[in-house]
Design a protein around this motif. Structure first.
Motif, short mmCIF file in Angstrom:
data_model
loop_
_atom_site.label_atom_id
_atom_site.label_comp_id
_atom_site.label_asym_id
_atom_site.label_seq_id
_atom_site.Cartn_x
_atom_site.Cartn_y
_atom_site.Cartn_z
N ARG A 8 0.86 -1.20 0.00
CA ARG A 8 0.00 0.00 0.00
C ARG A 8 0.88 1.24 0.00
O ARG A 8 1.75 1.40 0.86
CB ARG A 8 -0.91 0.03 1.23
CG ARG A 8 -1.83 1.27 1.18
CD ARG A 8 -2.92 1.27 2.24
NE ARG A 8 -2.42 1.57 3.56
CZ ARG A 8 -2.57 0.78 4.63
NH1 ARG A 8 -3.21 -0.37 4.52
NH2 ARG A 8 -2.09 1.13 5.80
N ILE A 9 0.67 2.10 -0.99
CA ILE A 9 1.44 3.34 -1.04
C ILE A 9 0.51 4.51 -0.77
O ILE A 9 -0.70 4.42 -0.98
CB ILE A 9 2.16 3.51 -2.39
CG1 ILE A 9 1.15 3.74 -3.51
CG2 ILE A 9 3.00 2.29 -2.72
CD1 ILE A 9 1.82 4.10 -4.79
N ALA A 63 -5.57 -4.00 -7.95
CA ALA A 63 -5.16 -2.78 -7.27
C ALA A 63 -6.41 -1.99 -6.93
O ALA A 63 -7.40 -2.00 -7.68
CB ALA A 63 -4.23 -1.95 -8.15
N TYR A 64 -6.37 -1.35 -5.78
CA TYR A 64 -7.50 -0.50 -5.39
C TYR A 64 -6.97 0.84 -4.92
O TYR A 64 -6.07 0.91 -4.07
CB TYR A 64 -8.32 -1.15 -4.27
CG TYR A 64 -9.42 -0.24 -3.80
CD1 TYR A 64 -10.57 -0.06 -4.59
CD2 TYR A 64 -9.31 0.49 -2.63
CE1 TYR A 64 -11.56 0.81 -4.22
CE2 TYR A 64 -10.31 1.37 -2.24
CZ TYR A 64 -11.44 1.53 -3.03
OH TYR A 64 -12.41 2.41 -2.67
N TYR A 81 -2.94 3.92 -2.89
CA TYR A 81 -3.20 2.77 -3.76
C TYR A 81 -2.67 1.50 -3.10
O TYR A 81 -1.57 1.50 -2.56
CB TYR A 81 -2.55 2.94 -5.14
CG TYR A 81 -3.57 2.95 -6.28
CD1 TYR A 81 -4.18 1.78 -6.71
CD2 TYR A 81 -3.94 4.16 -6.87
CE1 TYR A 81 -5.13 1.80 -7.72
CE2 TYR A 81 -4.91 4.19 -7.88
CZ TYR A 81 -5.50 2.99 -8.30
OH TYR A 81 -6.46 3.02 -9.29
N SER A 82 -3.49 0.44 -3.16
CA SER A 82 -3.05 -0.87 -2.66
C SER A 82 -2.87 -1.82 -3.84
O SER A 82 -3.77 -1.94 -4.67
CB SER A 82 -4.12 -1.46 -1.73
OG SER A 82 -4.29 -0.67 -0.59
N LEU A 89 -9.65 -5.22 1.21
CA LEU A 89 -10.08 -4.29 0.16
C LEU A 89 -11.43 -3.66 0.53
O LEU A 89 -11.65 -2.46 0.28
CB LEU A 89 -10.16 -5.03 -1.18
CG LEU A 89 -8.79 -5.50 -1.71
CD1 LEU A 89 -8.97 -6.49 -2.86
CD2 LEU A 89 -7.93 -4.31 -2.16
N ALA A 90 -12.29 -4.43 1.18
CA ALA A 90 -13.56 -3.87 1.65
C ALA A 90 -13.28 -2.76 2.67
O ALA A 90 -13.93 -1.70 2.67
CB ALA A 90 -14.41 -4.97 2.28
N TRP A 91 -12.31 -2.99 3.50
CA TRP A 91 -11.94 -1.99 4.51
C TRP A 91 -11.53 -0.68 3.84
O TRP A 91 -11.97 0.40 4.24
CB TRP A 91 -10.77 -2.55 5.35
CG TRP A 91 -10.20 -1.60 6.37
CD1 TRP A 91 -10.87 -0.93 7.35
CD2 TRP A 91 -8.82 -1.24 6.50
NE1 TRP A 91 -9.98 -0.18 8.09
CE2 TRP A 91 -8.72 -0.35 7.59
CE3 TRP A 91 -7.65 -1.59 5.81
CZ2 TRP A 91 -7.51 0.21 7.99
CZ3 TRP A 91 -6.45 -1.05 6.21
CH2 TRP A 91 -6.37 -0.16 7.29
#
Lengths: 259, 259, 259, 259
Positions: free
Chosen positions: A27-28, A71-72, A78-79, A144-146
């Motif tokens: 995660r950036i 990626a999200y 961004y993760s 990702l839901a988090w």
């Protein structure tokens, strides 16, 4: 001049390989982007160009690193999810972290002009990052839901906040006004006071951005008889969709498939 | 929509604070720079512009991060030494690593045009990095000596290699020719065959580059009587000097001063 | 039946070597010893036999593990200092920790009868442990000082507490009574109410126990003429002395000598 | 005498909590048991009393630590599996490792007399240990299969080796004799030369030992009418069975049940 006398210093380097059979998330996060976005006059609460720039970099990441499966992104964050079995740099945490962050940063600066043709970069943008291991696909989905729930909570708050500020309140007054309000109250406020139906706002603002590979049907070329030939190709796509519920994941089971 | 249901995923993040009372080195290294330097036609064995770009980025690093007390660079690699007691991001390894690499990358892309006004960046340059702890100042000196000896060994070899190649040998022949040669043999080869006195080559090639803060005397301004006023100021400087012997360190004891 | 199919599980074992050039401390601590000491009717606030048993085990530890250079014990806790350069089990944390704790536990059970000839062990005594790295000898001294100050604070408190309880107060009353009292107050209380001069209490209670190697002069044997021959020998010794001030360390510089 | 001056040393202790949602294995291993078993004249290749002692300790471990769901032992080695969600000591690796090893060692010494009534312990037995995380139940099964295959390979070899030695060969000759032999050859050797049908050897030697909880039907007591009442109870049991195939695990799914 042999180098053996000093080579003992290599012993201080540690082995930081991540455990096998774990999904890896990098995660950036934009560093001091509060100030960076002010310096570059990003629109509030959401700057479409800035988000498009982030998304364009993320798409390039997936095109460059085949082991990133999803990626999200939301805001300046961004993760990137690397597949469970990745052997990228032997799963060494430092390599994975530094290369991901460095490549993303490089893209961000190089693509800047494309998204902000009239703005000069006033200071070097930078991102921090972290690496996290998740032992099961189900937990990746929860992770990702988090992030997407966070996107929703922040966006709803920020939409109210900046509408209040733009309508004349000071930032402190807007903050006071929103203290303790529930999700429903905020929707009501937006509708009553600003005529905004929250659900009509762009999905990119409300849902964040997902980047992944999908089968896309393309018209490839004409055959000898002049007919167009269709073929499906695995392509990196960008979508602003719900990833909290089961629908997306049941339709894209290949993304988080366990070995 | 509260986020508590998914917040358990935060427990997978680990605490990666580095131990106190240790010097911290971040070493970054160009990723696939063999290809990157070919794509951008860097001169061999040393491209002055490319080195000047690296050094300019390193100087900006020290100007931006006050806790970096020394940096040493060679080729596409740079080591940054953070002071023993730094509390930068609570000494968290991921933060220190990712921010250093990201900021350096950002600088590298932004400054490119300054050093290569006639070359477009053809691909995003990126750097990997690692973080290493050293418990004593003496070991930091040995670490830096290790890098500088490496610089010497590589530069001497590369100078021979590229002179042989430029004089008509294939890369494989040049490699064969140099197999097993000692330092003295290589100097002899350069002198006899190419008229090069190795010690006359630019210090930047032979010694690499050191970046640190030093007291510099400046003529500040004129006083009312028209006389110039001198003052000393702490300034980030760049030097291509020996850091293997004790001279530099005894003249700059403040750099690696232990608490 | 080859074992290759399952050998991949070995990849889950991580490399836990401790960084070089650091002193290593293994601190072990009795597990649930509050209950263990009640079950075995240890005297309060200090049970000489129980402390002597701990000390005897510590002496055996130094006789068995040559790389332990110093040990400090108080109550049911003991810290073992391994020399900075130890290569014991390649400095692997798990090996060092588990072997130290296991060997100490084994000694404790085997020696029990020697110190408690009339008491049966009613339950298996066990110890937990941890491993800590310290980059400088000065910090090891501070660590040991920290434990000795703790010994003093606890012993003074416990001496007051148990004298109050033995003189008729309930444990809760004793606790209330001591709340907020300073060191001086406690000494005064002991003297006024119980006629105890704190400094006359056994040094083992007040200072804890130090175990280390020292040159000891021994009468070895008689020579042919019947005269006794003296020789000095390096021997593991036990002492109840101050290690907070500089005196001990300046007289025993060899113990924490840095490379 | 406040202790604040030295408390900074606590910062050198690191946070070693193991990642959530992972099965934890503690594997302990006798230290220098080659020599220990010689000193105490253990029978070769297998000493029933020594194995029974190990097993008795393992049973006590499961009775004492409710979070251990399974244990597998062979020779002087035992693996303890803690359930995926255990919060034992907040999953701190050092605590889990040291306490397991210490408690096991304590049991081993205390129970020695029960299994070796005629032998004195000549030296303190000790065990080293390590902690390993496994992200999935399937991998735990593979881990245990790995240990049981190892048990088989070693036991078959050792049975041949010691029969050869007992029949007059030197140890070196026996070793040479067995070099390169396959599993089938060894069974043939045992049968032809020593009349041993390998599969008739005690299961404890061939399969190792499993310890786990199972529902056991007990005759509890007589009711008023003098009839015996049966009840089932969860009890720690010991078995020498195959855990490589799927049968055991499908019949005992509750043991490695994932959340």
């Amino acid at each position: 001049m042999a180098n053996s006398k000093y080579e003992y210093v290599k012993k201080f380097e540690d082995d930081d390989r991540l455990p096998p059979c774990n999904w890896i998330v990098v995660r950036i996060d934009g560093c001091h982007f509060h100030r960076f976005s002010a310096d570059h006059e990003f629109e509030k609460p959401n700057d479409k160009n800035a988000l498009n720039l982030m998304n364009s970099c993320a798409v390039s990441m997936l095109e460059h690193f085949p082991d990133i499966v999803f990626a999200y992104g939301v805001s300046d964050e961004y993760s990137f999810v690397l597949k469970e079995t990745t052997q990228f740099y032997q799963r060494r945490a430092s390599k994975i972290l530094s290369l991901s962050v460095s490549y993303f940063t490089s893209l961000y600066v190089m693509k800047w002009k494309e998204f902000f043709p009239d703005k000069e970069l006033k200071a070097p943008p930078s991102f921090d990052g972290r690496v996290i291991c998740f032992p099961k696909a189900k937990i990746i989905q929860d992770y990702l839901a988090w992030r997407q729930v966070d996107c929703h909570i922040n966006n709803q708050y920020n939409t109210c906040f900046w509408n209040l500020v733009n309508s004349g309140k000071t930032e402190r007054e807007a903050q006071e006004f929103l203290k303790g309000t529930q999700s429903k109250d905020k929707n009501e406020l937006l509708f009553q006071q600003f005529g905004i139906n929250y659900n009509d706002l762009p999905a990119m603002f409300r849902k964040g951005s997902c980047v992944y590979r999908d089968k896309v049907e393309e018209t490839a070329k004409l055959d000898k008889g002049g007919n167009s030939i269709k073929r499906t190709r695995n392509k990196v796509v960008l979508a602003h969709i719900d990833i909290i519920g089961p629908k997306f994941w049941s339709e894209h089971q290949y993304i988080l498939e366990e070995e």
